[in-house]
Each structure stands twice: as structure tokens, then as C-alpha cells.
Enzyme design. Structure first.
Site, short mmCIF file in Angstrom:
data_model
loop_
_atom_site.label_atom_id
_atom_site.label_comp_id
_atom_site.label_asym_id
_atom_site.label_seq_id
_atom_site.Cartn_x
_atom_site.Cartn_y
_atom_site.Cartn_z
CG HIS A 1 43.22 33.61 59.39
ND1 HIS A 1 43.91 32.69 58.63
CD2 HIS A 1 43.80 33.61 60.61
CE1 HIS A 1 44.85 32.14 59.37
NE2 HIS A 1 44.81 32.68 60.57
CE LYS B 1 49.88 28.78 72.48
NZ LYS B 1 50.33 27.74 71.63
CG PHE C 1 48.78 24.36 66.69
CD1 PHE C 1 47.58 24.95 67.08
CD2 PHE C 1 49.88 25.19 66.47
CE1 PHE C 1 47.49 26.32 67.25
CE2 PHE C 1 49.79 26.55 66.65
CZ PHE C 1 48.59 27.12 67.03
CG ASP C 2 47.31 26.84 62.88
OD1 ASP C 2 47.95 26.72 63.92
OD2 ASP C 2 46.49 27.75 62.67
CG ASP D 1 52.02 20.44 69.69
OD1 ASP D 1 52.51 21.22 70.51
OD2 ASP D 1 51.41 20.81 68.67
CE1 TYR E 1 76.30 33.34 71.77
CE2 TYR E 1 77.07 31.12 72.25
CZ TYR E 1 76.55 32.04 71.36
OH TYR E 1 76.24 31.66 70.09
CB ALA F 1 51.08 24.17 73.71
C1 LIG Z 1 50.73 27.61 70.15
C2 LIG Z 1 50.91 26.22 69.75
C3 LIG Z 1 52.00 25.85 68.93
C4 LIG Z 1 52.98 26.84 68.34
O1 LIG Z 1 53.64 27.56 69.33
P1 LIG Z 1 54.14 29.07 69.14
O2 LIG Z 1 54.79 29.36 70.44
O3 LIG Z 1 52.94 29.91 68.87
O4 LIG Z 1 55.09 29.09 68.01
C5 LIG Z 1 52.12 24.50 68.62
N1 LIG Z 1 51.24 23.59 69.07
C6 LIG Z 1 50.21 23.92 69.86
C7 LIG Z 1 49.27 22.87 70.33
C8 LIG Z 1 49.99 25.25 70.21
O5 LIG Z 1 48.94 25.57 70.97
#
Ligand SMILES: *Cc1c(COP(=O)(O)O)cnc(C)c1O
Length: 457
Positions: free
Chosen positions: A449, A257, A123-124, A214, A71, A216
Site C-alpha cells: 500500500h 500518539k 498493531f502491524d 501497547d 550524553y 500508544a
Molecule cells: C503507532 C503505534 C505503534 C508503533 O509506533 P511508532 O511510533 O509508529 O513506531 C505501535 N502500536 C500502536 C498501537 C500504535 O498505534
């Protein structure tokens, strides 16, 4: 010269699911012409997303077996922490269950009502977490990003002039941070140059505003810096990665990613104070600070995945595969977005299907044609995704109607890419015959969507 080959061989195999056109016609009708509603066994090649869909290496699978599920104080956390710190330079690390969770925890500390958060096309989920806190996300991407007819090697770059304008209007008090997304997912996996990251840093230092990446697809971004920014051609990927992160104060990461794992995320920071504040929210939303929503074994696999993702050999094979598909389509005369990004090829559906009216969802029509033709599942980046205007409830028609072919990491071979290209070519040859699209039978009030139901016109 010898031909290029994938730099790995296959040890374990997973079946594919071939089908007939008659079967696909039945299945997609039952799915209400929504590709998200298909079962994976009804899909032959799945190019819906590259998120969490990659294949792990034998080293990652071995790491799973030695995961430490304690843990607190897990050895697997230590190994993840050490890996992240050595790659990025950030001393403080909090694991989270995925990328949006990292955003939720960090923004709980940093973003307040009335704030504005500038960056390059957020990103969304990032935008969602900002707007959820009654703050605004401002897109400061360079104008070239939205023009498919111009070539720019770094279409993810931030326009410093636009940042300056926002600063002049809102001032330091209302700007808690600048978010730079590397690579910029929303403009098509387009990279940000080191030169631009340095310019953002200079701007941020001048006004004392933190910069958060950000991150990813940070490793793919580093590959583009190495291959497109002259000064860096002789640098290693890891040196470039280190230098990139030295220009930010912290990062949020979707490990699905460039972590090459199926689930996971993290926050990494320079500031102890910020880390301590974020810790409270991590414990509330995610889990204790040495696991934050991840199993020990998954942290062990992630540590290994991050090491693999930051090798030139891996990145070259990854990005060459994406570009191989892009080149095949281009040679066939199919309109695609350029330059190709890191994780996907975007087909320009408006130019592909000029006879379908935009009210009938051109990109969705093309994505459905592709499924019917071949069993390949792509994703619509067009009017369905753009949704309705919240005030007028009218459809928002985006500048570009795109079909995204997103390539999972290390999953498909060159033969699969040939198959996808041939399927699109078949449709392209009969494009004049495709004149009608679809209409909506049911849609949710937001994010329609995912659950929309359509019928053929
Ligand atoms: C996928 C992604 C996210 C969100 O990550 P999740 O693991 O899907 O929650 C944030 N920013 C970027 C640029 C992404 O490609």
C-alpha cells in the site's frame, strides 16, 4: 447551554494549501493514484494519520528550550522518567526513538522462535516484530469487534476464553507475554474496559504470564473508561491511568500518539531484571539508557506532553472533535463504524459505494474521490492494505473496506471538520454515478500500500 469550543487558542499559524480540482486531478495522476505519494503541499486537510502530527503547546515549546543534551544523566531524562513513573507506577524507563523501536528492544529480550503472543488485534509493527522472530501473534479480541451492526462500549476487549484455549494448546513455555493494545488501534481505536484489564490480569496471574500494554493511546483509553464504565465516572484520568498500568508488568509506547510529540517512544517496566536485559539491546539499537534515540529537548517536551494528555479537559476536546465529525457524517446518512473510537472515524466504503466491484479497490476508490473532491487526504484500510496471501498470491479481501479519517491532535478546528463532512456528503449524493475503481500497475511484494501504483479503469 453554551456551545462547545476548543479549549485552546492559536498563537502560531501554519498555512494550508488550497487547490483546484484540475490541479488535484493532475497531481494524483502523477502520484499514480497513491495518496502516500502526494506532497503535503498538494493536500488541504491531512487525515492520513494521528501519529506524530499533533500540535505542541506553549509549555512544550518552552520545555524544548531548556532541554539538557548531556550524553549521560540528562536532566531532561530525569524529568521524563519522573513523569512516566508518577503516571504509570513503573520504576524503570528506557527511551527509544519511536514505538516500534520499543517493541524491537523489548521483544529482543522476551520473544523467541516458536513462541505465541496472544492479545487483542496487535498493531502491524507489533505483529511484524513478533513474526520477524519466527513467533506468532494470536488475535483474541471479542467477536463483537468485527460486527459493525452491534453496539459494544469496549470493542477492544480481550476474550478470556480465547486466551484460555491458546494456553491449553501451547502452555506457559511458549507464551512469553500477553499484549493488550490500549486503545485497540486495529479494531478502530476501540477501548478496553478496566473490568477486562482486570480479567486479563487474573488470567495471567493464574498461569504466571507477564502482561505488556501497547500503550500508544492509553490516555484516550482512560477517557473511555471514565465516560463508559459507571464505576469510574468520578475518578480522575490520572487515577484511572495509574490503575490501568497497575494491571500490567510493563508497557511499550509510541509517544507520537498520546505523548503529543512529533517523534519518540519508550519502554517502562516493573522488573529490574527485565530492564537490565533490555538495556543491552537499547544501547545497541537506540542509544545510551538516558536518551535512547531522543534529544534531551524532545524528552523534555514529551514529559510535558504526557502531563497534558492525561487531563480530562484535553481528552474531552480531542475525543469530542472526533465524534463531532462522526455525528455529522451519520446525520447525512453516511455509513460509519460504531461506536466511534478515539482517534479516527471509519467510513464503510462497501456500503458507501455499492456499485464498485471489490476487485477494483472500493475503499481506495472512495479515498481518491474524497481527495479529488476536496483535497482531504484520508487513508485506505481495505484490500490494498490487506495485501496478498503469501502462499497463493491472491488478493486477501478483508471483511470491511474502510476509509479512515484520522484526526491529528489539536491541529484542526470545527470548521475543518465541517469541510470534511461536506466533501463526503457531496460524494454521497452522487454515489450512484461511481461504478468503477482502479487496477494495480505496480506493487511491491510486501507492504504494497505504501508504494503501489494504480490506474483508473
Ligand atoms: C503507532 C503505534 C505503534 C508503533 O509506533 P511508532 O511510533 O509508529 O513506531 C505501535 N502500536 C500502536 C498501537 C500504535 O498505534
Amino acid at each position: 447551554m453554551l456551545p462547545y469550543t476548543e479549549p485552546y487558542k492559536i498563537k502560531m499559524i501554519e498555512p494550508m494549501y488550497p487547490s483546484t480540482r484540475a490541479q488535484r486531478e493532475k497531481w494524483i495522476k502523477e502520484a499514480n493514484y497513491n495518496l502516500f505519494n502526494l506532497k503535503s503541499s498538494q493536500v488541504y486537510i491531512d487525515l492520513l494519520t494521528d501519529s506524530g502530527t499533533g500540535a505542541m503547546s506553549q509549555e512544550q515549546w518552552s520545555a524544548l528550550m531548556s532541554g539538557d543534551e548531556s550524553y549521560a544523566g540528562s536532566r531532561s531524562f530525569d524529568s521524563l522518567h519522573e513523569t512516566i513513573t508518577s503516571l504509570t507506577g513503573f520504576p524503570y524507563v528506557l527511551p527509544t526513538h519511536q514505538g516500534r523501536a520499543a517493541e524491537n528492544v523489548l521483544f529482543s529480550v522476551m520473544v523467541k522462535e516458536g513462541n505465541v503472543v496472544p492479545g487483542n488485534a496487535h498493531f502491524d509493527t507489533t505483529k511484524g516484530h513478533i513474526e520477524f522472530r519466527k513467533a506468532s501473534a494470536f488475535d483474541c479480541t471479542i467477536d463483537e469487534a468485527n460486527d459493525t451492526s452491534v453496539y459494544h462500549p469496549f470493542k477492544g476487549n480481550v476474550d478470556i476464553g480465547k486466551l484460555e484455549n491458546i494456553y491449553q494448546v501451547y502452555g506457559k513455555e511458549r507464551i512469553p507475554m500477553i499484549i493488550v493494545t490500549i486503545t485497540c488501534n486495529s479494531t478502530g481505536g476501540q477501548p478496553v474496559s478496566m473490568e477486562n484489564l482486570k480479567a486479563v490480569r487474573e488470567f495471567a496471574d493464574r498461569y504466571e504470564i507477564p502482561v505488556i500494554f501497547d500503550a500508544a493511546r492509553f490516555a484516550e483509553n482512560a477517557y473511555f473508561i471514565k465516560t463508559r464504565e459507571k464505576e469510574y465516572q468520578n475518578h480522575t484520568i490520572r487515577d484511572i491511568v495509574k490503575e490501568m498500568f497497575s494491571l500490567s508488568d510493563g508497557m511499550t509506547m509510541s509517544s507520537k500518539k498520546d505523548g503529543i510529540v512529533n517523534m519518540g517512544g519508550f519502554i517502562a517496566l516493573n522488573s529490574k531484571e527485565l530492564y537490565q536485559e533490555a538495556t543491552t539491546f537499547n544501547i545497541m539499537f537506540e542509544g545510551y539508557i538516558t536518551y535512547g534515540g531522543m534529544s534531551g529537548r524532545d524528552m523534555a517536551a514529551l514529559a510535558q506532553g504526557l502531563k497534558e494528555a492525561t487531563t480530562f479537559e484535553y481528552l474531552e476536546s480531542r475525543i469530542k472533535q472526533v465524534h463531532y465529525l462522526g455525528n455529522l457524517l451519520q446525520e447525512a446518512g453516511i455509513p460509519v463504524q460504531e461506536p466511534f473510537g478515539g482517534h479516527a472515524i471509519f467510513v464503510d466504503a462497501t456500503r458507501f459505494l455499492p456499485r464498485v466491484p471489490r476487485e477494483e479497490y472500493i475503499a481506495q476508490t472512495l479515498a481518491l474521490e474524497l481527495y479529488l473532491e476536496s483535497g482531504v487526504r484520508a487513508v485506505e484500510i481495505g484490500t490494498l492494505l490487506a495485501d496478498r496471501d503469501p502462499e497463493t498470491r491472491e488478493n486477501r479481501y478483508p471483511r470491511l473496506e474502510m476509509v479512515r479519517l484520522t484526526i491529528p491532535r489539536r491541529v484542526y478546528t470545527r470548521n475543518h471538520m465541517d469541510y470534511v463532512a461536506a466533501a463526503l456528503q457531496n460524494i454521497f449524493e452522487r454515489r450512484e454515478k461511481i461504478t468503477r475503481g482502479y487496477k494495480i500497475r505496480y506493487e511491491a511484494p510486501i507492504m504494497r500500500h505504501f508504494t503501489v501504483e494504480l490506474e483508473k479503469i
